[in-house]
Scaffold this motif. Structure first.
Motif, PDB file in Angstrom:
ATOM      1  N   ASN A 157      11.675  60.745 -54.720  1.00  0.00           N
ATOM      2  CA  ASN A 157      12.924  61.098 -55.401  1.00  0.00           C
ATOM      3  C   ASN A 157      12.748  62.163 -56.484  1.00  0.00           C
ATOM      4  OD1 ASN A 157      14.198  59.200 -53.799  1.00  0.00           O
ATOM      5  ND2 ASN A 157      14.125  57.576 -55.348  1.00  0.00           N
ATOM      6  N   SER A 158      11.583  62.120 -57.201  1.00  0.00           N
ATOM      7  CA  SER A 158      11.453  62.996 -58.383  1.00  0.00           C
ATOM      8  C   SER A 158      10.169  63.821 -58.399  1.00  0.00           C
ATOM      9  CB  SER A 158      11.520  62.139 -59.654  1.00  0.00           C
ATOM     10  OG  SER A 158      12.705  61.363 -59.663  1.00  0.00           O
ATOM     11  N   GLY A 159       9.297  63.655 -57.395  1.00  0.00           N
ATOM     12  CA  GLY A 159       8.090  64.455 -57.325  1.00  0.00           C
ATOM     13  C   GLY A 159       6.921  63.825 -58.079  1.00  0.00           C
ATOM     14  N   SER A 160       5.712  64.325 -57.797  1.00  0.00           N
ATOM     15  CA  SER A 160       4.501  63.757 -58.373  1.00  0.00           C
ATOM     16  C   SER A 160       4.248  64.186 -59.811  1.00  0.00           C
ATOM     17  CB  SER A 160       3.291  64.140 -57.508  1.00  0.00           C
ATOM     18  OG  SER A 160       3.167  65.548 -57.423  1.00  0.00           O
ATOM     19  N   GLU A 161       5.107  65.083 -60.350  1.00  0.00           N
ATOM     20  CA  GLU A 161       4.940  65.518 -61.740  1.00  0.00           C
ATOM     21  C   GLU A 161       5.739  64.652 -62.704  1.00  0.00           C
ATOM     22  OE1 GLU A 161       2.762  67.830 -62.513  1.00  0.00           O
ATOM     23  OE2 GLU A 161       2.315  68.033 -60.375  1.00  0.00           O
ATOM     24  N   HIS A 162       6.574  63.793 -62.152  1.00  0.00           N
ATOM     25  CA  HIS A 162       7.433  62.976 -63.009  1.00  0.00           C
ATOM     26  C   HIS A 162       6.581  61.992 -63.816  1.00  0.00           C
ATOM     27  CE1 HIS A 162      10.637  60.179 -64.231  1.00  0.00           C
ATOM     28  NE2 HIS A 162      11.515  61.167 -63.910  1.00  0.00           N
ATOM     29  N   GLU A 163       7.007  61.748 -65.053  1.00  0.00           N
ATOM     30  CA  GLU A 163       6.266  60.891 -65.967  1.00  0.00           C
ATOM     31  C   GLU A 163       6.101  59.474 -65.409  1.00  0.00           C
ATOM     32  OE1 GLU A 163       6.452  59.282 -70.605  1.00  0.00           O
ATOM     33  OE2 GLU A 163       8.075  60.522 -69.799  1.00  0.00           O
ATOM     34  N   LEU A 164       7.154  58.935 -64.774  1.00  0.00           N
ATOM     35  CA  LEU A 164       7.096  57.578 -64.249  1.00  0.00           C
ATOM     36  C   LEU A 164       6.062  57.463 -63.125  1.00  0.00           C
ATOM     37  CD1 LEU A 164       8.266  54.741 -64.463  1.00  0.00           C
ATOM     38  CD2 LEU A 164      10.051  55.386 -62.824  1.00  0.00           C
ATOM     39  N   TYR A 165       5.942  58.551 -62.363  1.00  0.00           N
ATOM     40  CA  TYR A 165       4.931  58.580 -61.297  1.00  0.00           C
ATOM     41  C   TYR A 165       3.535  58.459 -61.908  1.00  0.00           C
ATOM     42  CZ  TYR A 165       2.082  60.275 -57.406  1.00  0.00           C
ATOM     43  OH  TYR A 165       1.120  60.395 -56.424  1.00  0.00           O
ATOM     44  N   MET A 166       3.293  59.229 -62.982  1.00  0.00           N
ATOM     45  CA  MET A 166       1.987  59.196 -63.660  1.00  0.00           C
ATOM     46  C   MET A 166       1.715  57.808 -64.235  1.00  0.00           C
ATOM     47  SD  MET A 166       0.823  62.233 -63.281  1.00  0.00           S
ATOM     48  CE  MET A 166       1.228  63.986 -63.148  1.00  0.00           C
ATOM     49  N   GLN A 167       2.755  57.223 -64.835  1.00  0.00           N
ATOM     50  CA  GLN A 167       2.597  55.878 -65.406  1.00  0.00           C
ATOM     51  C   GLN A 167       2.262  54.851 -64.323  1.00  0.00           C
ATOM     52  OE1 GLN A 167       6.264  55.060 -67.462  1.00  0.00           O
ATOM     53  NE2 GLN A 167       5.863  56.521 -69.113  1.00  0.00           N
ATOM     54  N   GLY A 168       2.951  54.976 -63.193  1.00  0.00           N
ATOM     55  CA  GLY A 168       2.700  54.049 -62.077  1.00  0.00           C
ATOM     56  C   GLY A 168       1.280  54.161 -61.554  1.00  0.00           C
ATOM     57  N   GLN A 169       0.800  55.423 -61.445  1.00  0.00           N
ATOM     58  CA  GLN A 169      -0.573  55.635 -60.971  1.00  0.00           C
ATOM     59  C   GLN A 169      -1.586  54.986 -61.924  1.00  0.00           C
ATOM     60  OE1 GLN A 169      -1.268  56.641 -58.036  1.00  0.00           O
ATOM     61  NE2 GLN A 169      -0.963  58.826 -57.690  1.00  0.00           N
ATOM     62  N   SER A 170      -1.361  55.203 -63.220  1.00  0.00           N
ATOM     63  CA  SER A 170      -2.249  54.649 -64.237  1.00  0.00           C
ATOM     64  C   SER A 170      -2.231  53.122 -64.210  1.00  0.00           C
ATOM     65  CB  SER A 170      -1.848  55.148 -65.619  1.00  0.00           C
ATOM     66  OG  SER A 170      -2.598  54.519 -66.625  1.00  0.00           O
ATOM     67  N   LEU A 171      -1.028  52.560 -64.083  1.00  0.00           N
ATOM     68  CA  LEU A 171      -0.892  51.101 -64.046  1.00  0.00           C
ATOM     69  C   LEU A 171      -1.614  50.519 -62.827  1.00  0.00           C
ATOM     70  CD1 LEU A 171       0.300  48.428 -65.021  1.00  0.00           C
ATOM     71  CD2 LEU A 171       2.449  49.027 -63.869  1.00  0.00           C
ATOM     72  N   ARG A 172      -1.475  51.191 -61.690  1.00  0.00           N
ATOM     73  CA  ARG A 172      -2.116  50.695 -60.466  1.00  0.00           C
ATOM     74  C   ARG A 172      -3.648  50.675 -60.612  1.00  0.00           C
ATOM     75  NH1 ARG A 172      -0.616  53.521 -54.864  1.00  0.00           N
ATOM     76  NH2 ARG A 172      -1.518  55.305 -55.971  1.00  0.00           N
ATOM     77  N   GLU A 173      -4.198  51.719 -61.239  1.00  0.00           N
ATOM     78  CA  GLU A 173      -5.652  51.765 -61.410  1.00  0.00           C
ATOM     79  C   GLU A 173      -6.132  50.641 -62.326  1.00  0.00           C
ATOM     80  OE1 GLU A 173      -7.780  53.641 -59.670  1.00  0.00           O
ATOM     81  OE2 GLU A 173      -5.908  54.180 -58.619  1.00  0.00           O
TER      82      GLU A 173
END
Length: 605
Positions: free
Chosen positions: A57-73
């Motif tokens: 919906n918003s691309g891989s540059e979106h802040e929520l995407y980055m937060q989700g990646q960090s949370l998953r790790e």
């Protein structure tokens, strides 16, 4: 359902709060770790779905995407902490030093979906460890599992020939002359016949089968079923009957053990010709002396080309072959209606009943026999003609055509020397095929079967009994003409009894699952479980089985239940009521015999 970014952000906050912010301290127990690992895997899978939705919906540059990646790790790190606790218990059990990273290498996706234990199984690491240990424990050649036997100089006489060729008779004559000897039989009935014959002819002989142990005064000879053979005793002469059974995937291991491990100066092996090359190869590896004596059939065996109509063409002295108890009873009933009296033989009949049915035929009280392939081994009967009413059999896995050797083994019962000048074979269907297989040249057996030794399985330093046996099934035998026995039934029974792995010692459970009985019979399986419970609570007097009725099936099951009571008690050295066993066996076998006798005699008899 597609969620908005706000909803997705809320979901991620909840996951973070549950597993990272409000999470409990360090996981202490394996049970807790397993539960937490499962919850984390579900969370990581859900989080992966949400991250993909944000990216779409918003691309891989979106802040929520980055937060989700960090949370998953971070969740993955927590997951590995729980997995490490689980793996530590595995390391203690299996005496290993495995790490989570070792186990999940090249198995990331599988790990995050199924957890550390399933990934460990998937990786094959434990199986590799088992194989290394088995390679250290099992000698390269099965013959070297019997070092005491290898120190003996043994001489083998292989008696090769078809049925009714006098192989066993000649071997038993040599056994009778010896100071100390043993006869190994494929069937309890044959062991019983040899036991009686030797005692009647002035040679004291003991009887040892899975169902009884009878001592004769002054006996130096033993007649036993082959699974009961002793590898500690030293004999002058031994007789191994039906040696071609070495190629049977279920029981062949017992013949292999006898050939490799029996400690006797002179050993007679009675077998069909197709077994000779394989047995010679095995004995050559043992460096034993081998002589082959060819036995020819003593009466000609002829195939009848003319059609056979049932029951119009029935003649006195016929034996009709079918391959199930149900069909045997049905054919016998049809014969009764056609005014023919018949004896009946099938696998589930008690040996005593089988002998009485045979006795009726021998004494002329019945005119014909109806039998399954149980007639194929060791029964010398005055049969004039074998007639195949069925040409296919269920072998435990599938319905298939009869093999050439099966046809020859059964057909060979026709034309007993001294009674008939020749024997005949006919078939109600597939005549050309039966004739072709009967006359076909024997194909040499390709493999001798071996089974795991209890000492091998129990000496492994770790693993459940099921894991150890499954590891053995994956073990690669180094000698090409050996194959592993089919232990599927043992593994299935062990799976049914998996709850007892935690409460019974491995050697006790292994002893229990190797007691032969039909575990597909619900009554017998229930009885077996009751006996396991007795072992669990150290109860030494096992409860006696109860008869559930007086119809044929109930009586047959009751007879087998008596056998299970005896074999379970004797295997574990528990006391048993031998007088009761003898009385109930005798009475039950008489009931079955009388029931069959009443059902199968024509009205005019």
């Amino acid at each position: 359902m597609t969620m908005s970014l706000t909803q997705l952000a809320k979901k991620m906050e909840q996951v973070e709060s549950k597993f990272l912010i409000s999470a409990e301290g360090k996981v202490q127990s394996v049970q807790h770790a397993l539960k937490r690992e499962g919850a984390l895997r579900v969370a990581i899978q859900s989080l992966s779905t949400w991250i993909a939705q944000v990216k779409k919906n918003s691309g891989s540059e979106h802040e929520l995407y980055m937060q989700g990646q960090s949370l998953r790790e971070r969740l993955k790190l927590k997951l590995k902490e729980s997995s490490a606790v689980i793996l530590e218990s595995v390391n203690q059990q299996y005496q290993t030093n495995l790490t989570v990273e070792q186990v999940i290498e090249n198995n990331d996706w599988y790990y995050y979906h199924y957890g550390i234990m399933k990934t460990l199984q998937q990786s094959g690491i434990l199986n590799d460890l088992f194989q290394e240990l088995l390679t250290d424990i099992i000698p390269p050649h099965p013959k070297d599992e019997y070092p005491l036997t290898r120190a003996h100089r043994r001489s083998f006489i292989i008696h090769a020939g078809s049925t009714n060729s006098g192989k066993t008779h000649q071997s038993l004559e040599e056994l009778k002359k010896s100071p100390k000897g043993i006869y190994l039989s494929p069937l309890r009935l044959l062991a019983l016949e040899v036991y009686e014959r030797l005692n009647e002819e002035g040679v004291p002989c003991d009887l040892l089968t899975g169902e009884e142990m009878i001592h004769a005064a002054g006996a130096k000879h033993t007649s036993c079923t082959i699974e009961k053979a002793s590898y500690d005793e030293v004999y002058d002469v031994a007789v191994i009957d039906e040696g071609q059974m070495i190629g049977d995937s279920q029981r062949g291991y017992a013949w292999t053990r006898a050939l490799l491990g029996l400690r006797a100066r002179e050993i007679h092996v009675c077998c069909a010709r197709e077994a000779v090359p394989l047995i010679k190869q095995l004995l050559a590896d043992c460096k034993d002396h081998v002589e082959v004596v060819q036995h020819e059939r003593q009466t000609p065996l002829l195939f009848q080309d003319h059609p056979f109509r049932f029951p119009q063409d029935v003649m006195k002295g016929d034996a009709f072959i079918v391959f199930s108890r149900k069909q045997a009873l049905q054919v016998a009933s049809q014969l009764t209606q056609a005014q023919w009296s018949s004896s009946i033989i099938y696998g589930n009949l008690p040996p005593e009943t089988r002998r009485k049915q045979v006795g009726l035929f021998l004494e002329g009280e019945t005119q014909v026999i109806v039998s399954t392939d149980a007639i194929g081994m060791g029964m010398n009967l005055p049969i004039r003609r074998i007639v195949f009413l069925e040409t296919e059999k269920f072998d435990g896995t599938q319905v298939r055509e009869l093999l050439p050797q099966e046809i020859k083994q059964i057909s060979g019962r026709a034309g007993r020397k001294g009674i008939y000048e020749r024997g005949y074979v006919n078939s109600i269907r597939d005549k050309a095929k039966i004739k072709q297989k009967l006359e076909m040249q024997d194909q040499p057996l390709q493999a001798a079967f071996i089974a795991p030794h209890d000492t091998t399985i129990l000496s492994l330093p770790f693993g459940s009994l099921s894991e150890r046996l499954k590891a053995w099934t994956n073990y690669e035998i180094q000698v090409p003409y050996f194959q592993k026995a089919d232990i599927t039934e043992t593994l299935e029974l062990l799976d049914l009894a998996s709850m007892y792995e935690q409460v019974l010692p491995l050697d006790v459970l292994y002893n229990a699952v190797t007691i032969p009985f039909n575990y597909q019979d619900k009554e017998l399986l229930s009885q077996w479980f009751i006996y396991l419970d007795c072992l669990k609570i150290n109860r030494i007097n096992l409860p006696k089985p109860k008869k559930r009725g007086n119809h044929l099936s109930a009586l047959e099951t009751y007879y087998r239940a008596i056998g299970l009571y005896y074999s379970f008690s004797s295997n574990f050295g528990l006391p048993y009521d031998w007088r009761w066993i003898k009385k109930e066996r005798r009475y039950t076998s008489e009931q079955i015999h009388e029931l069959l006798k009443q059902q199968l005699q024509p009205a005019y008899v």
